[in-house]
Enzyme design. Structure first.
Site, PDB file in Angstrom:
ATOM      1  N   LYS A 122       0.843  -1.202   0.000  1.00 55.87           N
ATOM      2  CA  LYS A 122       0.000   0.000   0.000  1.00 55.87           C
ATOM      3  C   LYS A 122       0.877   1.250   0.000  1.00 55.87           C
ATOM      4  CE  LYS A 122      -3.794  -2.458   2.180  1.00 55.87           C
ATOM      5  NZ  LYS A 122      -4.538  -2.802   3.390  1.00 55.87           N
ATOM      6  N   GLN A 141      -5.155  -1.695   9.678  1.00 55.98           N
ATOM      7  CA  GLN A 141      -4.897  -2.989   9.043  1.00 55.98           C
ATOM      8  C   GLN A 141      -5.414  -4.121   9.932  1.00 55.98           C
ATOM      9  OE1 GLN A 141      -3.728  -3.319   5.934  1.00 55.98           O
ATOM     10  NE2 GLN A 141      -3.797  -5.541   5.995  1.00 55.98           N
ATOM     11  N   ASP A 194     -11.688   1.890   3.602  1.00 54.15           N
ATOM     12  CA  ASP A 194     -11.936   0.454   3.502  1.00 54.15           C
ATOM     13  C   ASP A 194     -13.394   0.164   3.139  1.00 54.15           C
ATOM     14  OD1 ASP A 194      -9.765  -1.327   3.936  1.00 54.15           O
ATOM     15  OD2 ASP A 194      -9.692  -0.788   6.063  1.00 54.15           O
TER      16      ASP A 194
HETATM   17  N1  GUN Z   1      -6.605  -7.144   5.872  1.00 52.87           N
HETATM   18  C1  GUN Z   1      -6.699  -7.851   4.723  1.00 52.87           C
HETATM   19  N2  GUN Z   1      -7.333  -7.114   3.773  1.00 52.87           N
HETATM   20  C2  GUN Z   1      -7.627  -5.920   4.349  1.00 52.87           C
HETATM   21  C3  GUN Z   1      -8.274  -4.742   3.872  1.00 52.87           C
HETATM   22  O1  GUN Z   1      -8.731  -4.638   2.718  1.00 52.87           O
HETATM   23  N3  GUN Z   1      -8.360  -3.724   4.778  1.00 52.87           N
HETATM   24  C4  GUN Z   1      -7.904  -3.819   6.048  1.00 52.87           C
HETATM   25  N4  GUN Z   1      -8.068  -2.763   6.851  1.00 52.87           N
HETATM   26  N5  GUN Z   1      -7.311  -4.905   6.521  1.00 52.87           N
HETATM   27  C5  GUN Z   1      -7.170  -5.939   5.663  1.00 52.87           C
END
Ligand code: GUN
Length: 287
Positions: free
Chosen positions: A50, A94, A119
């Site tokens: 990211k 996350q 998200d």
């Molecule tokens: N963990 C795995 N995929 C994601 C996601 O798309 N967003 C978040 N916040 N955590 C994750």
């Protein structure tokens, strides 16, 4: 059967280049803050990807790394600070949180300002895409992996309306939301899960099969009909590296189109996250 590879890496590059081009004209750059609690190895890879993507398109990046033994109040204080900070347009915590904090995940989602919820997990945003109609849906802060899947199908002109979509897996992250987005696109939808009896009875009927169960090679040729489109959301670390939830080699001769792992859904999740940061930036009155 000749099959099309649904190349998420290629489409994500195209989307990222579009975002980079837009942002290059902005006097003020959008900003994303990511909170990472503890050191889950998979999460560290995702967060690094990211960060690289933000750097590539010109989104300002702030990472807040907190130790595994962080107290809940410290996490909420950080979210509160970011909610108030006008330079932070998107906030992402996350997941998964460390085991000792796992029960906080729902509260964390509620604590984030819905306008910064890149998200698309906040119930306000979930409610928006549950009840939206037609073309307005795409302007919402949609969940990244589910909407990434829809965009990948659209890019390859895979018809969704009137098709029978079977989703295997009902997680809040993937299975449940992707079923709603496909319903919004006029698919007829069935969700199968761990308590479903005879999953193959459903999957064998599917025109579009989405698999998000987190079990390596769960789906083989005995679960599908000839000509199906398969989307594999799984990323499972095994002795032979990362593999999906679908046994690619065993299904590939029976499918019309299929996502690879890696290089399918994963890069799409990140591309949509970046789009959401841009949407959030505009939602907060920037232009
Ligand atoms: N963990 C795995 N995929 C994601 C996601 O798309 N967003 C978040 N916040 N955590 C994750």
């Amino acid at each position: 059967m000749e099959h099309i590879i649904l190349d998420g890496k290629l489409l994500s590059r195209k989307i990222k280049n579009g975002i980079k081009e837009s942002i290059s004209n902005f006097a003020v750059k959008p900003g994303l803050a990511v909170i990472e609690v503890g050191s889950d190895p998979a999460s560290e890879v995702y967060v690094r990807n990211k960060e690289e993507a933000c750097n590539y398109v010109g989104i300002r990046w702030e990472k807040i790394k907190m130790p595994e033994n962080t107290q809940p109040e410290q996490i909420f204080a950080e979210i509160d600070r970011l909610n108030r900070d006008p330079g932070t347009n998107g906030i992402l915590v996350q997941f998964p949180l460390p085991i000792s904090l796992k029960s906080l995940e729902e509260k964390v989602i509620y604590a984030i300002d819905p306008k910064k919820d890149v998200d698309g997990f906040h119930p306000y945003n979930v409610g928006q895409y549950v009840s939206c109609k037609g073309s307005t849906c795409k302007n919402l802060l949609l969940p990244c992996t589910p909407y990434g899947i829809v965009r990948l199908l659209e890019e390859y002109r895979i018809p969704i309306a009137g098709k029978y979509a079977v989703i295997v897996g009902r997680s809040n992250l993937s299975g449940k939301p992707v079923s709603l987005l496909l319903l919004n696109h006029d698919a007829t939808v069935t969700i199968c899960h761990s308590k479903t009896l005879n999953i193959a009875d459903y999957t064998k009927q599917a025109d579009i099969l989405i698999v998000a169960v987190g079990k390596p090679n769960f789906i083989d040729e005995s679960f599908i009909k000839t000509g199906v489109v398969v989307v594999d959301v799984g990323i499972n670390l095994t002795d032979s590296g990362f593999v999906g939830d679908v046994n690619f080699d065993r299904v590939k001769d029976k499918v019309t189109a299929i996502t690879p792992v890696p290089g399918g859904v994963g890069p799409m999740t990140i591309a949509i996250l970046l789009e959401n940061v841009l949407k959030a930036f505009f939602l907060q009155g920037n232009h």
